[in-house]
Design a protein around this motif. Structure first.
Motif, short mmCIF file in Angstrom:
data_model
loop_
_atom_site.label_atom_id
_atom_site.label_comp_id
_atom_site.label_asym_id
_atom_site.label_seq_id
_atom_site.Cartn_x
_atom_site.Cartn_y
_atom_site.Cartn_z
N ILE A 1 0.75 -1.32 -0.01
CA ILE A 1 0.17 0.01 -0.26
C ILE A 1 0.76 1.53 -0.12
N ILE A 2 0.49 2.13 -1.06
CA ILE A 2 1.13 3.53 -0.89
C ILE A 2 0.57 4.36 0.20
N SER A 3 0.87 5.02 0.81
CA SER A 3 0.43 6.14 1.77
C SER A 3 -0.19 7.24 1.06
N LYS A 4 -1.19 7.91 1.65
CA LYS A 4 -1.54 9.12 0.95
C LYS A 4 -0.28 10.20 0.58
N SER A 5 0.42 10.30 1.72
CA SER A 5 1.49 11.50 1.61
C SER A 5 2.61 11.23 0.64
N THR A 6 2.84 9.91 0.48
CA THR A 6 3.86 9.53 -0.43
C THR A 6 3.30 9.62 -1.91
N ARG A 7 2.00 9.34 -2.13
CA ARG A 7 1.21 9.43 -3.19
C ARG A 7 1.10 10.80 -3.64
N GLU A 8 1.25 11.63 -2.65
CA GLU A 8 1.22 13.15 -3.28
C GLU A 8 2.44 13.52 -3.60
N LYS A 9 3.25 12.91 -2.93
CA LYS A 9 4.79 13.42 -3.60
C LYS A 9 5.13 12.79 -4.87
N LEU A 10 4.85 11.61 -4.68
CA LEU A 10 5.03 11.10 -6.15
C LEU A 10 4.33 11.92 -7.38
N SER A 11 3.13 12.29 -6.86
CA SER A 11 2.51 13.05 -8.39
C SER A 11 3.22 14.29 -8.62
N LEU B 1 -1.49 8.16 -11.26
CA LEU B 1 -0.10 8.65 -11.12
C LEU B 1 0.37 8.61 -12.47
N ASN B 2 0.95 9.66 -12.99
CA ASN B 2 1.69 9.63 -14.37
C ASN B 2 2.78 9.15 -14.44
N LEU B 3 2.93 7.64 -14.15
CA LEU B 3 4.09 7.16 -14.02
C LEU B 3 4.18 5.91 -15.09
N THR B 4 5.28 5.23 -15.12
CA THR B 4 5.15 3.78 -15.91
C THR B 4 5.48 2.70 -14.71
N LEU B 5 4.39 1.61 -14.65
CA LEU B 5 4.50 0.69 -13.79
C LEU B 5 5.14 -0.45 -14.55
N LYS B 6 6.04 -1.25 -14.23
CA LYS B 6 6.67 -2.39 -14.86
C LYS B 6 6.86 -3.45 -13.90
N THR B 7 5.91 -4.46 -14.40
CA THR B 7 5.87 -5.79 -13.54
C THR B 7 6.93 -6.71 -14.33
N PHE B 8 7.30 -7.74 -13.39
CA PHE B 8 8.00 -8.67 -14.19
C PHE B 8 7.93 -9.99 -13.23
N PRO B 9 8.40 -11.11 -13.62
CA PRO B 9 8.17 -12.60 -12.84
C PRO B 9 9.08 -12.35 -11.57
N LYS B 10 8.89 -13.18 -10.60
CA LYS B 10 9.65 -12.93 -9.34
C LYS B 10 11.12 -13.38 -9.40
N ASP B 11 11.20 -14.12 -10.39
CA ASP B 11 12.64 -14.67 -10.31
C ASP B 11 13.43 -13.61 -11.34
N ASN B 12 14.89 -13.52 -11.13
CA ASN B 12 15.71 -12.58 -11.85
C ASN B 12 15.26 -11.33 -11.74
N ALA B 13 14.50 -10.85 -10.69
CA ALA B 13 14.16 -9.40 -10.62
C ALA B 13 15.47 -8.41 -10.70
N ALA B 14 16.45 -8.82 -10.16
CA ALA B 14 17.57 -7.82 -10.18
C ALA B 14 18.32 -7.81 -11.60
N ASP B 15 18.00 -8.57 -12.52
CA ASP B 15 18.59 -8.67 -13.96
C ASP B 15 17.40 -7.66 -14.62
N TYR B 16 16.31 -7.80 -14.41
CA TYR B 16 15.28 -7.07 -15.02
C TYR B 16 15.42 -5.48 -14.45
#
Length: 156
Positions: free
Chosen positions: A30-40, A66-81
């Motif tokens: 969960i993203i807090s309300k205040s963090t969300r505001e700062k991200l915005s 939020l005007n951002l790019t969300l990138k999800t990936f498999p749990k394996d090899n997260a560091a390489d991704y």
């Protein structure tokens, strides 16, 4: 773009801000309300990316609107991704925020890196690659919203 001129260092021209999700901008998924505001605000200053394996399955919903790019990936090899994304964005114009072991490679590649000690903890091995350690994501974001604090911390 965020331009930061730190005495004793080359100028930083930050076009990309990369955040790990769980444990960094989100606590227990969960993203807090205040963090969300700062991200915005940050989303109007540079290109913002959130990288996640989405452990809690909540990232898309939490980042909605939020005007951002969300990138999800498999749990394996997260560091390489994550490393691949930072390299594609251009490591000389990218700052990364993270807290986990799988953030080490992107921290090594990024121009600046901020280790975040939130409620889910911080991988001690990440500290070796971090430029700065902050006690919360809000403190970390504030470094970009008020670059004088960043300058004071990194001045040569």
């Amino acid at each position: 773009m965020i331009n930061i001129n730190i005495p004793g260092r080359s100028p930083y021209n930050i076009a990309n801000i990369v955040f790990d999700y769980n444990g960094t901008i989100a606590v227990n998924g969960i993203i807090s309300k205040s963090t969300r505001e700062k991200l915005s605000i940050l989303c109007n200053m540079a290109d913002v990316y959130v990288l996640t394996a989405d452990t809690y399955g909540s990232a898309a919903k939490e980042c909605e609107g939020l005007n951002l790019t969300l990138k999800t990936f498999p749990k394996d090899n997260a560091a390489d991704y994550k490393l691949k994304i930072v390299n594609e964005l251009g490591k000389d114009k990218t700052i990364c925020f993270g807290n986990g072991y799988n953030d080490i490679k992107m921290f090594e590649a990024a121009s600046l890196s901020v280790a975040v000690l939130e409620k889910e903890g911080l991988c001690v091995a990440l500290l070796k690659e971090a430029t700065i350690l902050v006690k919360s994501i809000e403190d970390g974001i504030n470094l970009l919203l008020n670059t004088n604090a960043l300058i004071a911390t990194l001045r040569g």
